[in-house]
Motif scaffolding. Structure first.
Motif, mmCIF file in Angstrom:
data_model
loop_
_atom_site.group_PDB
_atom_site.id
_atom_site.type_symbol
_atom_site.label_atom_id
_atom_site.label_comp_id
_atom_site.label_asym_id
_atom_site.label_seq_id
_atom_site.Cartn_x
_atom_site.Cartn_y
_atom_site.Cartn_z
ATOM 1 N N VAL A 1 35.660 2.761 -26.251
ATOM 2 C CA VAL A 1 35.872 3.162 -27.507
ATOM 3 C C VAL A 1 34.992 4.290 -27.932
ATOM 4 O O VAL A 1 35.339 5.532 -28.272
ATOM 5 C CB VAL A 1 36.238 2.004 -28.552
ATOM 6 C CG1 VAL A 1 36.244 2.826 -29.938
ATOM 7 C CG2 VAL A 1 37.200 1.129 -28.422
ATOM 8 N N ALA A 2 33.700 3.790 -27.683
ATOM 9 C CA ALA A 2 32.642 4.951 -27.884
ATOM 10 C C ALA A 2 32.710 6.122 -26.975
ATOM 11 O O ALA A 2 32.519 7.312 -27.370
ATOM 12 C CB ALA A 2 31.311 4.275 -27.402
ATOM 13 N N SER A 3 33.005 5.943 -25.755
ATOM 14 C CA SER A 3 33.517 7.200 -24.994
ATOM 15 C C SER A 3 34.387 7.796 -25.359
ATOM 16 O O SER A 3 34.672 9.165 -25.251
ATOM 17 C CB SER A 3 33.774 6.670 -23.612
ATOM 18 O OG SER A 3 33.947 7.715 -22.510
ATOM 19 N N GLY A 4 35.612 7.333 -26.120
ATOM 20 C CA GLY A 4 36.653 8.010 -26.577
ATOM 21 C C GLY A 4 36.429 8.839 -27.654
ATOM 22 O O GLY A 4 36.972 10.182 -27.928
ATOM 23 N N VAL A 5 35.391 8.598 -28.539
ATOM 24 C CA VAL A 5 34.781 9.378 -29.517
ATOM 25 C C VAL A 5 33.929 10.355 -29.218
ATOM 26 O O VAL A 5 33.302 10.973 -30.263
ATOM 27 C CB VAL A 5 34.674 8.334 -30.857
ATOM 28 C CG1 VAL A 5 35.867 7.620 -31.402
ATOM 29 C CG2 VAL A 5 33.305 7.579 -30.335
ATOM 30 N N GLY A 6 33.411 10.545 -28.020
ATOM 31 C CA GLY A 6 32.261 11.206 -27.672
ATOM 32 C C GLY A 6 30.879 10.559 -27.757
ATOM 33 O O GLY A 6 29.901 11.456 -27.593
ATOM 34 N N LEU A 7 30.618 9.374 -28.092
ATOM 35 C CA LEU A 7 29.298 8.908 -28.301
ATOM 36 C C LEU A 7 28.794 8.568 -26.706
ATOM 37 O O LEU A 7 27.515 8.213 -26.946
ATOM 38 C CB LEU A 7 29.363 7.691 -29.078
ATOM 39 C CG LEU A 7 29.745 7.859 -30.591
ATOM 40 C CD1 LEU A 7 29.917 6.576 -31.442
ATOM 41 C CD2 LEU A 7 29.018 9.047 -31.310
ATOM 42 N N VAL A 8 29.508 8.249 -26.042
ATOM 43 C CA VAL A 8 29.151 7.795 -24.799
ATOM 44 C C VAL A 8 29.640 8.558 -23.858
ATOM 45 O O VAL A 8 30.895 8.991 -23.492
ATOM 46 C CB VAL A 8 29.442 6.518 -24.422
ATOM 47 C CG1 VAL A 8 29.025 6.023 -22.668
ATOM 48 C CG2 VAL A 8 28.610 5.322 -25.395
ATOM 49 N N SER A 9 28.773 9.394 -22.764
ATOM 50 C CA SER A 9 29.278 9.980 -21.643
ATOM 51 C C SER A 9 30.111 9.223 -20.511
ATOM 52 O O SER A 9 30.081 8.155 -20.378
ATOM 53 C CB SER A 9 28.235 10.797 -20.996
ATOM 54 O OG SER A 9 27.355 10.023 -20.360
ATOM 55 N N GLY A 10 30.957 10.158 -19.812
ATOM 56 C CA GLY A 10 31.641 9.425 -18.713
ATOM 57 C C GLY A 10 30.768 8.664 -17.724
ATOM 58 O O GLY A 10 31.217 7.780 -17.171
ATOM 59 N N PHE A 11 29.734 9.403 -17.253
ATOM 60 C CA PHE A 11 28.844 9.072 -16.540
ATOM 61 C C PHE A 11 28.253 7.568 -16.712
ATOM 62 O O PHE A 11 28.143 6.662 -16.001
ATOM 63 C CB PHE A 11 27.706 10.001 -15.979
ATOM 64 C CG PHE A 11 26.754 9.454 -14.972
ATOM 65 C CD1 PHE A 11 27.088 9.443 -13.594
ATOM 66 C CD2 PHE A 11 25.616 8.909 -15.606
ATOM 67 C CE1 PHE A 11 26.103 9.010 -12.764
ATOM 68 C CE2 PHE A 11 24.447 8.775 -14.358
ATOM 69 C CZ PHE A 11 24.745 8.437 -13.440
ATOM 70 N N THR A 12 27.712 7.666 -18.010
ATOM 71 C CA THR A 12 27.310 6.278 -18.732
ATOM 72 C C THR A 12 28.193 5.269 -18.687
ATOM 73 O O THR A 12 27.861 4.039 -18.342
ATOM 74 C CB THR A 12 26.565 6.688 -19.975
ATOM 75 O OG1 THR A 12 25.608 7.751 -19.762
ATOM 76 C CG2 THR A 12 25.872 5.397 -20.670
ATOM 77 N N LEU A 13 29.582 5.599 -19.026
ATOM 78 C CA LEU A 13 30.494 4.522 -18.937
ATOM 79 C C LEU A 13 30.836 3.806 -17.713
ATOM 80 O O LEU A 13 30.960 2.924 -17.496
ATOM 81 C CB LEU A 13 31.575 5.101 -19.584
ATOM 82 C CG LEU A 13 32.883 4.146 -19.516
ATOM 83 C CD1 LEU A 13 32.540 3.057 -20.432
ATOM 84 C CD2 LEU A 13 34.109 4.991 -20.087
ATOM 85 N N GLY A 14 30.996 4.839 -16.730
ATOM 86 C CA GLY A 14 30.942 4.316 -15.342
ATOM 87 C C GLY A 14 30.045 3.560 -14.771
ATOM 88 O O GLY A 14 30.021 2.564 -14.003
ATOM 89 N N ALA A 15 28.729 4.144 -15.288
ATOM 90 C CA ALA A 15 27.558 3.542 -14.583
ATOM 91 C C ALA A 15 27.438 1.816 -15.477
ATOM 92 O O ALA A 15 27.355 0.856 -14.662
ATOM 93 C CB ALA A 15 26.109 3.889 -15.127
ATOM 94 N N TRP A 16 27.773 1.668 -16.580
ATOM 95 C CA TRP A 16 27.811 0.496 -17.209
ATOM 96 C C TRP A 16 28.815 -0.320 -16.698
ATOM 97 O O TRP A 16 28.551 -1.565 -16.395
ATOM 98 C CB TRP A 16 27.877 0.453 -18.597
ATOM 99 C CG TRP A 16 26.545 0.831 -19.512
ATOM 100 C CD1 TRP A 16 26.300 1.917 -19.965
ATOM 101 C CD2 TRP A 16 25.751 -0.280 -19.607
ATOM 102 N NE1 TRP A 16 24.771 1.859 -20.285
ATOM 103 C CE2 TRP A 16 24.492 0.471 -20.356
ATOM 104 C CE3 TRP A 16 25.592 -1.504 -19.598
ATOM 105 C CZ2 TRP A 16 23.468 -0.143 -20.686
ATOM 106 C CZ3 TRP A 16 24.299 -2.238 -19.699
ATOM 107 C CH2 TRP A 16 23.157 -1.586 -20.410
ATOM 108 N N ILE A 17 30.047 0.201 -16.163
ATOM 109 C CA ILE A 17 31.103 -0.641 -15.824
ATOM 110 C C ILE A 17 31.034 -1.189 -14.454
ATOM 111 O O ILE A 17 31.318 -2.303 -14.202
ATOM 112 C CB ILE A 17 32.451 0.273 -16.064
ATOM 113 C CG1 ILE A 17 32.932 0.338 -17.680
ATOM 114 C CG2 ILE A 17 33.704 -0.537 -15.446
ATOM 115 C CD1 ILE A 17 34.195 1.135 -17.663
ATOM 116 N N CYS A 18 30.333 -0.369 -13.558
ATOM 117 C CA CYS A 18 30.343 -0.601 -12.249
ATOM 118 C C CYS A 18 28.976 -1.426 -12.003
ATOM 119 O O CYS A 18 29.038 -2.108 -10.876
ATOM 120 C CB CYS A 18 30.406 0.575 -11.301
ATOM 121 S SG CYS A 18 31.957 1.662 -11.569
#
Length: 227
Positions: free
Chosen positions: A152-169
């Motif tokens: 959700v934070a990535s969808g509103v621009g608070l978290v970048s895609g790279f950061t999201l992928g790093a946290w998920i993986c």
């Protein structure tokens, strides 16, 4: 009856009384011997119970009950037993049997405490493997919730895609696994455990690493399907 006959009858009666007295003395000596043996046995069992209770208390962080009482004005002494309170007609055998009954009951209660202390605080009736699976799945589920927050934070621009992928993986799976490992070590360990309980590290790592990315992929498919 002649004097000799009276004398012989008196001797026979005295001999019977002597034999009865000897038998009574032997029976009394045997009774005293059994009482002393029973008292010694009860004393040994009480000493063993005291040592075991000290071990149980040490396992839960209590000081030994057999430690010496403190000296000085703060020392607490028990009041002396009044002589009038002791029943002089009490049967020592009955008192010994009552002491044995109380010792047996104390042994039973100690075994119950040991059985409870052999179980961990967390899910005590579960097997170690089932407990580990439940803990790791719960921690991975918490990681999934954090992943949804990051999405959700990535969808509103608070978290970048790279950061999201790093946290998920990597980030969330590792944190979930570490949380499960710590929980099993703290609440999955019995109080009387002498060895480290199994934490099923490979199984937990697989659960946490697989569940968080799988949940992310499932959420993407769900969003696309709803669109």
């Amino acid at each position: 009856m002649s004097t000799f006959d009276e004398y012989a009858a008196a001797v026979r009666q005295l001999s019977v009384q002597v034999r009865e007295g000897e038998r009574g003395a032997a029976a009394e000596a045997e009774r005293r011997r059994r009482l002393h043996a029973g008292m010694a046995q009860v004393g040994q069992r009480l000493a063993a119970q005291g040592q075991r209770l000290d071990q149980l208390g040490e396992a839960i962080g209590l000081p030994p009950a057999t430690a010496a009482a403190p000296d000085g004005p703060d020392a607490v002494t028990e009041p002396p037993v009044a002589t009038a309170a002791v029943d002089p007609d009490a049967d020592p055998g009955v008192a010994l049997e009552e002491a044995r009954r109380l010792v047996d009951e104390a042994d039973l209660r100690t075994r119950e405490v040991e059985a409870l202390a052999a179980r961990p605080e967390l899910l005590p009736t579960w097997s170690p493997a089932a407990r580990a699976v439940a803990v790791y799945v719960a921690c991975a589920a918490a990681g999934v919730l954090l992943m949804l927050v990051l999405v959700v934070a990535s969808g509103v621009g608070l978290v970048s895609g790279f950061t999201l992928g790093a946290w998920i993986c990597a980030g969330l799976p590792v944190l979930s696994f570490a949380a499960g490992w710590l929980i099993l070590g703290r609440w999955g360990r019995p109080a009387l455990a002498t060895v480290e309980p199994p934490r099923f590290v490979p199984l937990g790592f697989v659960i946490c690493v697989a569940l968080v990315p799988t949940a992310y992929c499932a959420s993407l498919l769900l969003v696309r399907f709803l669109r």
